[in-house]
Design a protein around this motif. Sequence first.
Motif, PDB file in Angstrom:
ATOM      1  N   UNK A 125       0.788  -1.215   0.000  1.00 58.54           N
ATOM      2  CA  UNK A 125       0.000   0.000   0.000  1.00 58.54           C
ATOM      3  C   UNK A 125       0.822   1.266   0.000  1.00 58.54           C
ATOM      4  N   UNK A 126       2.006   1.214   0.630  1.00 58.13           N
ATOM      5  CA  UNK A 126       2.824   2.417   0.705  1.00 58.13           C
ATOM      6  C   UNK A 126       3.598   2.698  -0.587  1.00 58.13           C
ATOM      7  N   UNK A 127       3.603   1.748  -1.513  1.00 60.88           N
ATOM      8  CA  UNK A 127       4.268   1.948  -2.807  1.00 60.88           C
ATOM      9  C   UNK A 127       3.505   1.125  -3.839  1.00 60.88           C
ATOM     10  N   UNK A 128       2.283   1.561  -4.132  1.00 57.17           N
ATOM     11  CA  UNK A 128       1.318   0.686  -4.803  1.00 57.17           C
ATOM     12  C   UNK A 128       1.270   0.821  -6.316  1.00 57.17           C
ATOM     13  N   UNK A 129       1.984   1.770  -6.897  1.00 58.41           N
ATOM     14  CA  UNK A 129       1.848   2.014  -8.326  1.00 58.41           C
ATOM     15  C   UNK A 129       2.550   0.944  -9.150  1.00 58.41           C
ATOM     16  N   UNK A 130       1.806   0.335 -10.060  1.00 55.86           N
ATOM     17  CA  UNK A 130       2.338  -0.640 -11.014  1.00 55.86           C
ATOM     18  C   UNK A 130       2.076  -0.101 -12.418  1.00 55.86           C
ATOM     19  N   UNK A 131       3.060  -0.237 -13.304  1.00 55.57           N
ATOM     20  CA  UNK A 131       2.988   0.357 -14.641  1.00 55.57           C
ATOM     21  C   UNK A 131       2.616  -0.717 -15.667  1.00 55.57           C
ATOM     22  N   UNK A 132       1.641  -0.382 -16.513  1.00 55.16           N
ATOM     23  CA  UNK A 132       1.204  -1.273 -17.581  1.00 55.16           C
ATOM     24  C   UNK A 132       1.893  -0.914 -18.890  1.00 55.16           C
ATOM     25  N   UNK A 133       2.505  -1.934 -19.520  1.00 56.74           N
ATOM     26  CA  UNK A 133       3.125  -1.758 -20.837  1.00 56.74           C
ATOM     27  C   UNK A 133       2.237  -2.453 -21.878  1.00 56.74           C
ATOM     28  N   UNK A 134       1.633  -1.732 -22.819  1.00 60.30           N
ATOM     29  CA  UNK A 134       0.833  -2.368 -23.874  1.00 60.30           C
ATOM     30  C   UNK A 134       1.700  -3.306 -24.730  1.00 60.30           C
ATOM     31  N   UNK A 135       1.182  -4.514 -24.985  1.00 58.39           N
ATOM     32  CA  UNK A 135       1.959  -5.502 -25.735  1.00 58.39           C
ATOM     33  C   UNK A 135       1.238  -6.075 -26.952  1.00 58.39           C
ATOM     34  N   UNK A 136      -0.083  -6.156 -26.907  1.00 56.68           N
ATOM     35  CA  UNK A 136      -0.832  -6.721 -28.045  1.00 56.68           C
ATOM     36  C   UNK A 136      -2.212  -6.082 -28.096  1.00 56.68           C
ATOM     37  N   UNK A 137      -2.715  -5.865 -29.310  1.00 58.99           N
ATOM     38  CA  UNK A 137      -4.004  -5.213 -29.523  1.00 58.99           C
ATOM     39  C   UNK A 137      -4.968  -6.191 -30.185  1.00 58.99           C
ATOM     40  N   UNK A 138      -6.218  -6.172 -29.708  1.00 59.97           N
ATOM     41  CA  UNK A 138      -7.295  -6.959 -30.302  1.00 59.97           C
ATOM     42  C   UNK A 138      -8.522  -6.062 -30.462  1.00 59.97           C
ATOM     43  N   UNK A 139      -9.359  -6.365 -31.431  1.00 56.19           N
ATOM     44  CA  UNK A 139     -10.617  -5.635 -31.554  1.00 56.19           C
ATOM     45  C   UNK A 139     -11.508  -5.946 -30.351  1.00 56.19           C
ATOM     46  N   UNK A 140     -12.301  -4.978 -29.939  1.00 54.39           N
ATOM     47  CA  UNK A 140     -13.169  -5.156 -28.786  1.00 54.39           C
ATOM     48  C   UNK A 140     -14.538  -5.663 -29.245  1.00 54.39           C
ATOM     49  N   UNK A 141     -14.880  -6.931 -29.001  1.00 53.36           N
ATOM     50  CA  UNK A 141     -16.173  -7.458 -29.463  1.00 53.36           C
ATOM     51  C   UNK A 141     -17.348  -6.959 -28.639  1.00 53.36           C
ATOM     52  N   UNK A 142     -17.095  -6.344 -27.503  1.00 57.89           N
ATOM     53  CA  UNK A 142     -18.167  -5.869 -26.646  1.00 57.89           C
ATOM     54  C   UNK A 142     -18.599  -4.451 -27.015  1.00 57.89           C
ATOM     55  N   UNK A 143     -17.648  -3.587 -27.287  1.00 57.37           N
ATOM     56  CA  UNK A 143     -17.970  -2.207 -27.660  1.00 57.37           C
ATOM     57  C   UNK A 143     -18.071  -2.031 -29.171  1.00 57.37           C
ATOM     58  N   UNK A 144     -17.418  -2.907 -29.938  1.00 60.26           N
ATOM     59  CA  UNK A 144     -17.474  -2.804 -31.387  1.00 60.26           C
ATOM     60  C   UNK A 144     -16.733  -1.580 -31.900  1.00 60.26           C
ATOM     61  N   UNK A 145     -17.055  -1.172 -33.121  1.00 58.61           N
ATOM     62  CA  UNK A 145     -16.450   0.017 -33.700  1.00 58.61           C
ATOM     63  C   UNK A 145     -14.937  -0.058 -33.762  1.00 58.61           C
ATOM     64  N   UNK A 146     -14.286   1.073 -33.458  1.00 59.76           N
ATOM     65  CA  UNK A 146     -12.826   1.143 -33.463  1.00 59.76           C
ATOM     66  C   UNK A 146     -12.215   0.790 -32.108  1.00 59.76           C
ATOM     67  N   UNK A 147     -13.034   0.411 -31.164  1.00 57.11           N
ATOM     68  CA  UNK A 147     -12.556   0.196 -29.796  1.00 57.11           C
ATOM     69  C   UNK A 147     -11.726  -1.085 -29.709  1.00 57.11           C
ATOM     70  N   UNK A 148     -10.807  -1.109 -28.757  1.00 56.11           N
ATOM     71  CA  UNK A 148      -9.807  -2.181 -28.718  1.00 56.11           C
ATOM     72  C   UNK A 148      -9.619  -2.752 -27.314  1.00 56.11           C
ATOM     73  N   UNK A 149      -9.150  -3.980 -27.280  1.00 58.21           N
ATOM     74  CA  UNK A 149      -8.637  -4.618 -26.077  1.00 58.21           C
ATOM     75  C   UNK A 149      -7.116  -4.592 -26.162  1.00 58.21           C
TER      76      UNK A 149
END
Length: 432
Positions: A125-149
């Motif tokens: 809790x005192x040092x809680x920040x974790x960094x996300x590095x994007x690695x792979x992109x997929x189309x989002x089947x739930x939102x559709x359109x140009x949205x991505x996972x």
Amino acid sequence: MAQILAPPTQWRIRGTKTSPNASPITSNMWSSLLLRQNKKVAPISSTKFRVMAIKSEGGTINRLEGLLNLDVSPYTDKTIAEYIWIGGTGVDVRSKSRTISKPVEHPSELPKWNYDGSSTGQAPGEDSEVILYPQAIFRDPFRGGNHILVMCDAYTPAGEPIPTNKRHRAAEIFSNPKVQAEIPWYGIEQEYTLLQTHVNWPLGWPVGGYPGPQGPYYCSAGADKSFGRDISDAHYKACLYAGINISGTNGEVMPGQWEYQVGPSVGIEAGDHIWASRYILERITEQAGVVLTLDPKPIPGDWNGAGAHTNYSTKSMREDGGFEVIKKAILNLSLRHKDHISAYGEGNERRLTGKHETASINSFSWGVANRGCSIRVGRDTEKNGKGYLEDRRPASNMDPYVVTALLAETTLLWEPTLEAEALAAQKLALKV
């Protein structure tokens, strides 16, 4: 999987508008689970909208399809990116959303992000920040359109991979020139079990009771034999929409249990696609009001467990004379059996008993067309003198980054002593 074929060209994610005839997955797919709304939702104008609701035996169901299906592309270039990562258990998937200013085609175009690791069991809790590095992109089947996972891995603010980041080590192995030269292919058979909400009991089973013995359920049809087909089919189409290299699906031996196959995939892509497909399956079961479990032995007793059989081949295995390369790989795998078992999933000892189409967790074995062995070689591979092997040891909850990288490391980078190799060859009756 029956065989490993050439992998298709990698999907490219392009910003395309949703077709009028195509829509993302919504709750009205689950007509067997939710009441259908007889009234039509009033058209949504630019100034106001109405949320319709109906009463069911379970309470009020909000009907939000109109807004969920809203196509925003005529009004903005912005897209929604759902950042996905693996949580502290090593099995759970987490995600959160952010707005991206324009459509993207490659993970390098996306910004890094952060999350509260103290809430996922991945940071204090005192040092809680974790960094996300994007690695792979997929189309989002739930939102559709140009949205991505967006499949991500996780690092400390100093850039060190956190302990649950298994992708980082896998990427190192797959970037090794010896591994790259062999172009490792993987086909992963992901089994899973569907449970009734709140009772922790398989879908279709009488609560607190049991169905008839195994036999009629594998690849079956019928309301008394097949439970959860809508979920399996919805997942299949959602994965194809997303750009995941899903190659098939089937009902499994235990009722309420299903399998889908991903691959052939090359290197690190196999892990990315399995994790993204698991996330999609979690979201679909969430909408259906059904619980997904990857437990390798969800029901004790005379019932099949759930595995993630991993089909594997290298360039040398697929060429003439490849069967000899496969036998050498099997020899190496036998010598590192304990290392693999320790990395092949929690609770796997409950599944690998020597029964229900498994080998004993305590011993290594191989055979042609033998599903009771640790490593199975297909009849076609034996006949053709080349092909692939199937590692039947991984549990359904295994980490695909770990399993795929370990197979490559053991068969392509690790070298046993000559003495150990000779003893193992004699024990396994392998002439290499």
